[in-house]
Design a protein around this motif. Sequence first.
Motif, short mmCIF file in Angstrom:
data_model
loop_
_atom_site.label_atom_id
_atom_site.label_comp_id
_atom_site.label_asym_id
_atom_site.label_seq_id
_atom_site.Cartn_x
_atom_site.Cartn_y
_atom_site.Cartn_z
N ALA A 11 55.34 9.17 34.73
CA ALA A 11 55.82 8.22 35.74
C ALA A 11 54.65 7.71 36.56
CB ALA A 11 56.84 8.90 36.65
N PRO A 12 54.69 6.45 36.99
CA PRO A 12 53.61 5.90 37.81
C PRO A 12 53.39 6.76 39.06
CG PRO A 12 55.09 4.15 37.11
CD PRO A 12 55.73 5.45 36.71
N GLY A 13 52.13 6.96 39.40
CA GLY A 13 51.79 7.73 40.59
C GLY A 13 51.66 9.23 40.37
N GLN A 14 52.06 9.70 39.20
CA GLN A 14 51.95 11.13 38.90
C GLN A 14 50.50 11.46 38.53
OE1 GLN A 14 54.41 13.58 39.10
NE2 GLN A 14 55.41 11.89 40.17
N PRO A 15 50.00 12.63 38.94
CA PRO A 15 48.63 12.99 38.59
C PRO A 15 48.49 13.24 37.09
CG PRO A 15 49.72 14.83 39.66
CD PRO A 15 50.66 13.67 39.73
N TRP A 16 47.27 13.02 36.59
CA TRP A 16 46.98 13.28 35.17
C TRP A 16 46.64 14.77 35.07
CZ3 TRP A 16 44.73 9.08 31.67
CH2 TRP A 16 44.65 9.53 30.35
N ILE A 17 47.52 15.54 34.46
CA ILE A 17 47.33 16.99 34.36
C ILE A 17 47.21 17.39 32.90
CG2 ILE A 17 48.36 19.25 34.79
CD1 ILE A 17 49.62 18.07 37.30
N LEU A 18 46.15 18.13 32.61
CA LEU A 18 45.93 18.71 31.29
C LEU A 18 46.34 20.17 31.39
CD1 LEU A 18 44.56 18.59 28.43
CD2 LEU A 18 42.52 19.40 29.58
N ARG A 19 47.24 20.61 30.52
CA ARG A 19 47.70 21.99 30.54
C ARG A 19 47.06 22.77 29.39
NH1 ARG A 19 51.58 18.68 32.44
NH2 ARG A 19 52.51 19.29 34.42
N THR A 20 46.57 23.94 29.71
CA THR A 20 45.98 24.82 28.69
C THR A 20 46.55 26.22 28.89
OG1 THR A 20 44.07 25.51 30.02
CG2 THR A 20 43.82 23.51 28.70
N ARG A 21 46.35 27.07 27.92
CA ARG A 21 46.91 28.42 28.01
C ARG A 21 46.12 29.32 28.94
NH1 ARG A 21 48.15 30.41 22.03
NH2 ARG A 21 46.81 32.00 22.89
N GLN A 22 44.81 29.19 28.96
CA GLN A 22 44.00 30.10 29.75
C GLN A 22 43.19 29.36 30.81
OE1 GLN A 22 41.78 32.90 27.51
NE2 GLN A 22 43.60 33.75 26.55
N THR A 23 43.09 29.99 31.97
CA THR A 23 42.30 29.43 33.06
C THR A 23 40.83 29.76 32.82
OG1 THR A 23 44.14 29.72 34.60
CG2 THR A 23 41.94 29.44 35.56
N PRO A 24 39.95 28.76 32.89
CA PRO A 24 38.52 29.04 32.71
C PRO A 24 38.00 29.97 33.80
CG PRO A 24 38.98 26.67 32.64
CD PRO A 24 40.23 27.34 33.09
N LYS A 25 37.21 30.94 33.41
CA LYS A 25 36.61 31.86 34.37
C LYS A 25 35.60 31.15 35.28
CE LYS A 25 37.24 36.00 31.52
NZ LYS A 25 38.58 35.63 31.27
N ARG A 26 35.03 30.07 34.79
CA ARG A 26 34.02 29.33 35.54
C ARG A 26 34.61 28.04 36.15
NH1 ARG A 26 28.95 29.04 31.57
NH2 ARG A 26 27.99 28.21 33.45
N ALA A 27 35.88 28.10 36.53
CA ALA A 27 36.58 26.92 37.04
C ALA A 27 35.90 26.32 38.27
CB ALA A 27 38.03 27.27 37.36
N ALA A 28 35.40 27.15 39.16
CA ALA A 28 34.77 26.63 40.38
C ALA A 28 33.58 25.73 40.05
CB ALA A 28 34.33 27.78 41.27
N GLU A 29 32.84 26.06 39.00
CA GLU A 29 31.70 25.24 38.58
C GLU A 29 32.16 23.90 38.01
OE1 GLU A 29 28.48 27.45 36.38
OE2 GLU A 29 30.04 29.01 36.50
N MET A 30 33.33 23.89 37.38
CA MET A 30 33.84 22.66 36.77
C MET A 30 34.38 21.70 37.82
SD MET A 30 35.39 24.13 33.17
CE MET A 30 36.99 23.88 33.72
N VAL A 31 34.96 22.23 38.89
CA VAL A 31 35.51 21.38 39.95
C VAL A 31 34.38 20.75 40.76
CG1 VAL A 31 36.92 21.40 42.05
CG2 VAL A 31 37.66 22.67 40.04
N ASP A 32 33.23 21.36 40.75
CA ASP A 32 32.07 20.87 41.51
C ASP A 32 31.30 19.82 40.71
OD1 ASP A 32 30.19 20.63 43.52
OD2 ASP A 32 29.03 22.36 42.85
N GLY A 33 31.97 18.71 40.38
CA GLY A 33 31.31 17.60 39.70
C GLY A 33 31.45 17.60 38.19
N GLY A 34 32.27 18.47 37.62
CA GLY A 34 32.45 18.54 36.17
C GLY A 34 33.45 17.52 35.65
N SER A 35 33.42 17.33 34.34
CA SER A 35 34.33 16.42 33.66
C SER A 35 34.87 17.08 32.41
CB SER A 35 33.60 15.14 33.25
OG SER A 35 33.22 14.36 34.35
N ILE A 36 35.97 16.55 31.90
CA ILE A 36 36.44 16.96 30.59
C ILE A 36 35.98 15.86 29.63
CG2 ILE A 36 38.72 15.96 30.98
CD1 ILE A 36 39.76 18.07 28.99
N TYR A 37 35.30 16.27 28.57
CA TYR A 37 34.85 15.36 27.53
C TYR A 37 35.83 15.45 26.38
CZ TYR A 37 30.50 14.43 29.94
OH TYR A 37 29.57 14.00 30.86
#
Length: 136
Positions: free
Chosen positions: A27-53
């Motif tokens: 729906a318009p206005g909904q955030p783009w969310i990618l769902r995966t089974r496991q949470t990355p252990k290094r998530a904090a590093e990815m939120v600090d300027g990271g991208s999904i390629y």
Amino acid sequence: MALHMIKLVVGCDTIEDLLDWRRGNTAPGQPWILRTRQTPKRAAEMVDGGSIYRVFKGAILCRQRILSVETVGAGPNARCEVTLHEELVRVAPTPRRAFQGWRYLEARDAPEDLALEAFGEAPPELARQLREIGAW
């Protein structure tokens, strides 16, 4: 230095297919969310300027900035939700073999963003061939 994630795109052959899927399934206005089974252990590093390629048919073609990484649920039902920026940034087409799930991608190994004004809208297959022969 930012840490990135790399993931295969399944069911879409091009960036345009992915955008069409997004328009048809969210729906318009909904955030783009990618769902995966496991949470990355290094998530904090990815939120600090990271991208999904994103890898389409054997080549990395675009990226999206990662806004947040959160674990949803608990126990065996726990999942990870990666919230992405809406903008897809085209990158230099880079060959990448198939793999399962997602992988970390160090900043030094990430493809460079494309300056579209320099190359125009080259078809992905042509861009891949030019890259393979070193002309791009």
